[in-house]
Design a protein around this motif. Structure first.
Motif, PDB file in Angstrom:
ATOM      1  N   ARG A 150      44.713  45.187  35.476  1.00 29.01           N
ATOM      2  CA  ARG A 150      45.969  44.612  35.968  1.00 29.01           C
ATOM      3  C   ARG A 150      45.931  44.563  37.487  1.00 29.01           C
ATOM      4  N   ARG A 151      46.858  43.872  38.059  1.00 30.63           N
ATOM      5  CA  ARG A 151      46.856  43.513  39.481  1.00 30.63           C
ATOM      6  C   ARG A 151      46.477  44.656  40.433  1.00 30.63           C
ATOM      7  N   LYS A 152      47.068  45.850  40.269  1.00 32.37           N
ATOM      8  CA  LYS A 152      46.847  46.895  41.273  1.00 32.37           C
ATOM      9  C   LYS A 152      45.441  47.501  41.267  1.00 32.37           C
ATOM     10  N   VAL A 153      44.618  47.181  40.260  1.00 35.59           N
ATOM     11  CA  VAL A 153      43.238  47.688  40.263  1.00 35.59           C
ATOM     12  C   VAL A 153      42.211  46.551  40.279  1.00 35.59           C
ATOM     13  N   GLN A 154      42.663  45.332  40.576  1.00 37.52           N
ATOM     14  CA  GLN A 154      41.764  44.174  40.525  1.00 37.52           C
ATOM     15  C   GLN A 154      41.053  43.897  41.849  1.00 37.52           C
ATOM     16  N   LYS A 207      39.772  38.821  40.011  1.00 37.21           N
ATOM     17  CA  LYS A 207      40.685  39.229  38.938  1.00 37.21           C
ATOM     18  C   LYS A 207      40.043  40.125  37.874  1.00 37.21           C
ATOM     19  N   GLY A 208      38.955  40.808  38.237  1.00 32.78           N
ATOM     20  CA  GLY A 208      38.346  41.809  37.356  1.00 32.78           C
ATOM     21  C   GLY A 208      38.705  43.188  37.869  1.00 32.78           C
ATOM     22  N   VAL A 209      38.339  44.226  37.112  1.00 28.57           N
ATOM     23  CA  VAL A 209      38.559  45.593  37.583  1.00 28.57           C
ATOM     24  C   VAL A 209      37.685  45.805  38.818  1.00 28.57           C
TER      25      VAL A 209
END
Length: 165
Positions: free
Chosen positions: A61-65, A69-71
């Motif tokens: 999700r956004r805060k770990v991307q 847009k991947g981890v």
């Protein structure tokens, strides 16, 4: 396992595992995320935690991307470090301090979606942690993504030393 008494972490986890169904993983993740603040910030989820095996996941999700847009690479490393660290942490006696010694991560391919780390210790590794005053252990860990592939390979070496010098 040896006859030594369970350490503080394993006693805490044992209490949490007695909770009803889906409450246990959430509360375990919340409490352990407060023990290690970065784990809480990244919202890592503890799916399984025992003396021999720890399974931790992260949602993409956004805060770990990252920018594609991947981890994020650092979040992947955190996932592996957390699973292996808690595997050692479940076993290290209360008068010892677990410390990461080597964190080696090879990024092999782009990850797809959410990710999961599975860290495991063999019985002889657990015995070593329980009985040696200080030492080190390589904790095997497998990181998979939603496709079932292994986008990264890791080598995590953990040491333990007496708390008091």
């Amino acid at each position: 396992m040896s006859s030594s008494k369970p350490n503080q972490l394993s006693r805490t986890v044992a209490k949490l595992q007695g909770l009803p169904g889906n409450l246990s993983p959430w509360l375990t993740s919340f409490i352990l995320g407060n023990v290690v603040p970065l784990v809480g910030t990244a919202s890592l989820r503890f799916e399984e935690i025992s003396h021999a095996r720890v399974v931790v996941s992260i949602r993409n999700r956004r805060k770990v991307q990252n920018h594609i847009k991947g981890v994020h690479a650092a979040a992947m490393a955190l996932l592996a470090e957390t699973a292996t660290g808690f595997c050692v942490g479940m076993n290290v006696p209360d008068d010892k301090l677990p410390l990461i010694k080597t964190l080696k991560v090879d990024y092999l391919k782009r990850s797809v979606g959410d990710m999961k780390a599975v860290a495991q210790l063999r019985p002889e590794q657990i015995q070593q942690i329980l009985t040696q005053d200080k030492g080190e252990v390589t904790v095997p860990v497998t990181i998979t993504d939603e496709s079932g592939q292994e986008p990264i390979q890791c080598e995590m070496i953990w040491a333990w030393v007496p708390k008091k010098r």
